[in-house]
Design a protein around this motif. Structure first.
Motif, PDB file in Angstrom:
ATOM      1  N   ASP A   1       0.780  -1.270  -0.188  1.00  0.00           N
ATOM      2  CA  ASP A   1      -0.048  -0.177   0.279  1.00  0.00           C
ATOM      3  C   ASP A   1       0.979   1.163  -0.101  1.00  0.00           C
ATOM      4  OD1 ASP A   1      -2.972  -1.223   0.594  1.00  0.00           O
ATOM      5  OD2 ASP A   1      -1.755  -1.466   2.365  1.00  0.00           O
ATOM      6  N   PHE A   2       2.223   1.175   0.502  1.00  0.00           N
ATOM      7  CA  PHE A   2       3.219   2.070   0.588  1.00  0.00           C
ATOM      8  C   PHE A   2       3.860   2.061  -0.066  1.00  0.00           C
ATOM      9  CE2 PHE A   2       6.347   5.152   2.070  1.00  0.00           C
ATOM     10  CZ  PHE A   2       5.430   5.915   2.771  1.00  0.00           C
ATOM     11  N   LEU A   3       4.811   2.503  -1.170  1.00  0.00           N
ATOM     12  CA  LEU A   3       6.125   2.760  -1.534  1.00  0.00           C
ATOM     13  C   LEU A   3       7.641   3.702  -1.342  1.00  0.00           C
ATOM     14  CD1 LEU A   3       8.322   0.688  -3.167  1.00  0.00           C
ATOM     15  CD2 LEU A   3       8.048   1.753  -5.279  1.00  0.00           C
TER      16      LEU A   3
ATOM     17  N   ILE B   1       0.430   4.482  -1.862  1.00  0.00           N
ATOM     18  CA  ILE B   1       1.017   6.233  -1.478  1.00  0.00           C
ATOM     19  C   ILE B   1       2.731   5.406  -2.402  1.00  0.00           C
ATOM     20  CG2 ILE B   1       1.825   7.582   0.254  1.00  0.00           C
ATOM     21  CD1 ILE B   1      -1.227   6.936  -0.506  1.00  0.00           C
ATOM     22  N   PHE B   2       2.944   7.180  -3.148  1.00  0.00           N
ATOM     23  CA  PHE B   2       4.156   6.925  -3.274  1.00  0.00           C
ATOM     24  C   PHE B   2       5.314   7.410  -2.676  1.00  0.00           C
ATOM     25  CE2 PHE B   2       6.927   8.027  -7.335  1.00  0.00           C
ATOM     26  CZ  PHE B   2       7.770   6.699  -7.581  1.00  0.00           C
ATOM     27  N   GLY B   3       6.504   7.308  -1.766  1.00  0.00           N
ATOM     28  CA  GLY B   3       7.164   8.595  -1.653  1.00  0.00           C
ATOM     29  C   GLY B   3       8.173   9.068  -1.979  1.00  0.00           C
ATOM     30  N   ILE B   4       8.961   9.601  -2.836  1.00  0.00           N
ATOM     31  CA  ILE B   4      10.773   9.833  -2.792  1.00  0.00           C
ATOM     32  C   ILE B   4      11.674  10.417  -2.137  1.00  0.00           C
ATOM     33  CG2 ILE B   4       9.735   9.404  -5.099  1.00  0.00           C
ATOM     34  CD1 ILE B   4       9.973  12.950  -5.646  1.00  0.00           C
ATOM     35  N   CYS B   5      12.637   9.369  -2.610  1.00  0.00           N
ATOM     36  CA  CYS B   5      13.758  10.943  -0.700  1.00  0.00           C
ATOM     37  C   CYS B   5      14.731  10.200  -2.160  1.00  0.00           C
ATOM     38  CB  CYS B   5      13.776  10.749  -0.027  1.00  0.00           C
ATOM     39  SG  CYS B   5      14.003   8.365   0.441  1.00  0.00           S
ATOM     40  N   THR B   6      16.136  10.985  -1.783  1.00  0.00           N
ATOM     41  CA  THR B   6      16.238  12.083  -0.612  1.00  0.00           C
ATOM     42  C   THR B   6      17.098  13.229  -0.749  1.00  0.00           C
ATOM     43  OG1 THR B   6      16.834   9.907   0.716  1.00  0.00           O
ATOM     44  CG2 THR B   6      17.688  12.340   1.817  1.00  0.00           C
ATOM     45  N   ASP B   7      16.863  13.607  -2.140  1.00  0.00           N
ATOM     46  CA  ASP B   7      17.785  13.994  -2.995  1.00  0.00           C
ATOM     47  C   ASP B   7      16.504  15.754  -3.817  1.00  0.00           C
ATOM     48  OD1 ASP B   7      19.690  16.308  -2.961  1.00  0.00           O
ATOM     49  OD2 ASP B   7      20.231  15.008  -4.870  1.00  0.00           O
ATOM     50  N   ALA B   8      15.234  14.960  -3.337  1.00  0.00           N
ATOM     51  CA  ALA B   8      13.897  15.901  -4.488  1.00  0.00           C
ATOM     52  C   ALA B   8      14.408  17.612  -4.326  1.00  0.00           C
ATOM     53  CB  ALA B   8      12.689  15.972  -3.730  1.00  0.00           C
ATOM     54  N   ARG B   9      14.409  18.343  -5.886  1.00  0.00           N
ATOM     55  CA  ARG B   9      14.633  19.374  -5.924  1.00  0.00           C
ATOM     56  C   ARG B   9      13.520  20.108  -6.556  1.00  0.00           C
ATOM     57  NH1 ARG B   9      18.160  18.257  -3.359  1.00  0.00           N
ATOM     58  NH2 ARG B   9      16.806  19.634  -2.065  1.00  0.00           N
ATOM     59  N   LEU B  10      13.485  21.245  -5.916  1.00  0.00           N
ATOM     60  CA  LEU B  10      12.768  21.891  -6.052  1.00  0.00           C
ATOM     61  C   LEU B  10      12.092  22.320  -7.820  1.00  0.00           C
ATOM     62  CD1 LEU B  10       9.983  24.201  -5.015  1.00  0.00           C
ATOM     63  CD2 LEU B  10      11.695  25.924  -4.819  1.00  0.00           C
ATOM     64  N   LYS B  11      12.914  22.466  -8.716  1.00  0.00           N
ATOM     65  CA  LYS B  11      13.004  22.732 -10.121  1.00  0.00           C
ATOM     66  C   LYS B  11      12.055  21.249 -11.041  1.00  0.00           C
ATOM     67  CE  LYS B  11      17.583  20.565 -11.024  1.00  0.00           C
ATOM     68  NZ  LYS B  11      19.121  21.072 -11.808  1.00  0.00           N
TER      69      LYS B  11
ATOM     70  N   TRP C   1       2.692  13.283  -9.107  1.00  0.00           N
ATOM     71  CA  TRP C   1       2.958  11.980  -9.722  1.00  0.00           C
ATOM     72  C   TRP C   1       3.196  10.831  -8.046  1.00  0.00           C
ATOM     73  CZ3 TRP C   1       1.442   9.347 -13.799  1.00  0.00           C
ATOM     74  CH2 TRP C   1       1.661   9.557 -14.838  1.00  0.00           C
ATOM     75  N   CYS C   2       3.872  12.034  -6.917  1.00  0.00           N
ATOM     76  CA  CYS C   2       4.030  11.680  -6.286  1.00  0.00           C
ATOM     77  C   CYS C   2       2.994  12.117  -4.765  1.00  0.00           C
ATOM     78  CB  CYS C   2       5.446  11.535  -5.589  1.00  0.00           C
ATOM     79  SG  CYS C   2       6.918  11.977  -6.991  1.00  0.00           S
ATOM     80  N   HIS C   3       3.250  10.876  -3.770  1.00  0.00           N
ATOM     81  CA  HIS C   3       2.262  12.012  -2.862  1.00  0.00           C
ATOM     82  C   HIS C   3       3.478  12.467  -1.463  1.00  0.00           C
ATOM     83  CE1 HIS C   3       0.477   8.369  -4.702  1.00  0.00           C
ATOM     84  NE2 HIS C   3      -0.570   9.636  -4.201  1.00  0.00           N
ATOM     85  N   MET C   4       5.000  12.105  -1.667  1.00  0.00           N
ATOM     86  CA  MET C   4       5.954  12.926  -1.047  1.00  0.00           C
ATOM     87  C   MET C   4       6.671  12.672  -1.581  1.00  0.00           C
ATOM     88  SD  MET C   4       4.569  10.022   2.700  1.00  0.00           S
ATOM     89  CE  MET C   4       6.232   9.701   2.841  1.00  0.00           C
ATOM     90  N   PHE C   5       8.024  13.868  -1.132  1.00  0.00           N
ATOM     91  CA  PHE C   5       9.011  13.780  -1.376  1.00  0.00           C
ATOM     92  C   PHE C   5       9.218  14.728  -0.569  1.00  0.00           C
ATOM     93  CE2 PHE C   5       5.727  16.812  -2.940  1.00  0.00           C
ATOM     94  CZ  PHE C   5       5.522  18.343  -2.662  1.00  0.00           C
TER      95      PHE C   5
END
Length: 527
Positions: free
Chosen positions: A263-265, A292-302, A310-314
């Protein structure tokens, strides 16, 4: 003056007394996919539940309070729930939105990393799920039980998907047991060929190998989209053995993992490039169940537009740790470090993730955890920042060994309600309330954050990053407030009186206060 309270409010026993229904006021899911929502409710068991106006295709179990089924149509439904027991009954409304996105409020749950690191196994995860229920955290809305890195084994099976190592002999059964409790199940991976987690030698020693694998393989993909990500704003240079491979396995992995019941990645890699983000996000959107799709650890504002789509958490900052100077540098001062303002991109369905919480008993070795290194005041500041931001609240500790203080910290219903407010507005850093050093004295390090809440209210967080107790004073004109304002102390769960024009409160060193402000002459707005 609002004085300092010495302790957090006590937590009401979750399984005693008359029922009270908690949790968010809004919930999102997809049509034609498995639906699971456990109505967060405290009160003596057994409870009996009723519902009016459920979306077609959904059903309520009157004994457990679990809503299951598959919604057959998109739209919005306002559901009236009732819970009753031998002591009384309670009612609450919930708006269910089908086909309008997931994670309409920040996800709440647990993650294995800070608790068990590479030593995590199926029993640890099962115990965490049991503890969420037995500690009353599930009854207050904590839902996700997420396995971080070091569950991975070799590729295999009919689809050549990533399989679990021997510490997880029955991943589908593990997920089913978690679902039976009304909870949800999460996994970890990466678009790299080799994820974070442990060395090859540690993998061999811990579970007999093979080394950790990601959702790609083969030689480095030389696509320019990945090559531009060889340097990390947060970490510096990306290690040479971490890269996106030419052979992509995401489709096979998603098909198998969702068949297990995922249910969560959590998808973790430096560069956090938009191409890999969209590729996995699209597959999850098309999957057989909501994820639920969460990405990390280097998400950039651009790349924020891609993340929001595409994501629910960044996340674009380093991992948490129970170390006060690190929390100040990495989280309280994150805006200065990255020079990025994520507030326009925070809202229902897409949240900036401050990372899992470094609270409660943390990992020590293969068989034990240790007490948290943060002081109680520092832990309150940590939780307060995450709650008001609002960040997902993902606990990461040994839930079987919580102290009374830690339970008060995690289960405060008023603090959770601030985090879960249906408007989903981001907090604004109003001002630094300190002053420059004078006469050789250290500068005051006071900070204020505010956030709009439903019903015309405001949440106000006051933080003292300095070394001694201090008074934080806030001019209500910064909040466009006029007249008398009712003040509620969320951590103490008590009314703190009325203020007019300004608020002054004592704040412990390395501590925080959290208030809800209700203007008596109407709503307020943050400039």
């Amino acid at each position: 003056m609002i004085e300092t309270y010495s302790s957090l409010a006590a937590v009401d026993p979750w399984n005693q007394g008359a029922p009270r229904m908690l949790g968010p006021e809004i919930y999102g899911a997809s049509a034609h996919k498995p639906f699971l929502y456990a109505i967060p409710t405290v009160g003596e068991r057994p409870l009996s539940f009723r519902a009016e106006g459920l979306p077609p295709g959904l059903h309520l179990n009157p004994q457990t309070g679990h809503i299951t089924g598959r919604a057959t149509a998109e739209g919005e439904w306002r559901i009236r729930f009732e819970a009753s027991n031998s002591h009384g009954r309670a009612e609450r409304e919930l708006e269910i939105r089908i086909g309008q996105g997931l994670a309409l409020t920040p996800p709440l749950g647990w993650n294995s990393w800070n608790a068990w690191r590479r030593w995590v196994n199926a029993d640890h995860v099962r115990q965490a799920a049991e503890a969420l229920v037995s500690q009353g955290l599930a009854a207050r809305g904590y839902t996700y039980v997420n396995v971080d890195s070091c569950w991975q084994g070799a590729r295999g099976g009919p689809r050549n998907a990533l399989q679990p190592n021997r510490k997880f002999p029955d991943m589908k059964g593990l997920a089913a047991g978690i679902h039976a409790r009304g909870l949800k199940f999460g996994l970890y991976s990466t678009p790299w060929t080799k994820p974070w987690g442990c060395s090859d030698a540690e993998a061999l020693a811990e579970w007999g190998g093979p080394p950790l694998m990601g959702s790609t393989s083969g030689e480095r993909d030389e696509d320019p989209a990945y090559q531009s990500m060889r340097n990390s704003l947060v970490f510096g240079f990306v290690p040479h053995d971490r890269f996106v491979g030419k052979i992509k396995h995401e489709a096979e992995d998603v098909a198998v993992w969702t068949a297990w019941g995922m249910d969560f990645l959590k998808y973790d890699w430096l560069g956090t490039d938009p191409v890999s983000t969209e590729r996995m996000g699209r597959l999850l959107r098309q999957a057989s169940r909501d994820v639920i799709f969460g990405i990390c650890t280097d998400a950039r504002l651009k790349h924020a537009e891609t993340y929001v789509r595409w994501c629910h958490m960044f996340r674009g900052i380093q991992d948490t740790a129970d170390d006060w100077p690190w929390l100040v540098r990495n989280h309280f001062n994150a805006d200065e470090v990255t020079n990025e303002d994520w507030r326009p991109y925070i809202g229902p369905g897409h949240w900036y993730d401050l990372d899992i919480l470094a609270l409660g008993p943390q990992f020590q070795d293969q068989t034990s955890t240790r007490p948290n290194k943060l002081t109680e005041s520092e832990q309150i500041a940590h939780m307060t920042l995450w709650a008001i931001y609002p960040s997902p609240l993902i606990l990461s500790c040994d839930l079987t060994k919580l102290s009374d203080f830690e339970l008060r910290l995690f289960a405060n219903e008023e603090v959770l309600a601030i985090n879960q407010d249906r408007l989903g507005r981001p907090a604004w850093r109003l001002s630094d309330l300190g002053e420059a050093p004078r006469d050789g004295r250290a500068p005051r390090r006071l900070r204020a954050y505010a956030r709009e809440l439903a019903q015309g209210r405001l949440a106000l967080g006051l933080f003292n990053l300095g070394e001694s107790e201090d008074t934080a004073e806030l001019d209500f004109r910064l909040l466009k407030l006029a007249g008398t304002v009712r003040v509620r102390d969320a951590w103490a769960r008590r009314d703190a009186g009325r203020c007019e024009g300004r608020l002054a409160a004592r704040v412990a060193a390395h501590g925080a206060r959290l208030f809800v402000l209700t203007p008596e002459n109407g709503g307020a707005s943050i400039p």
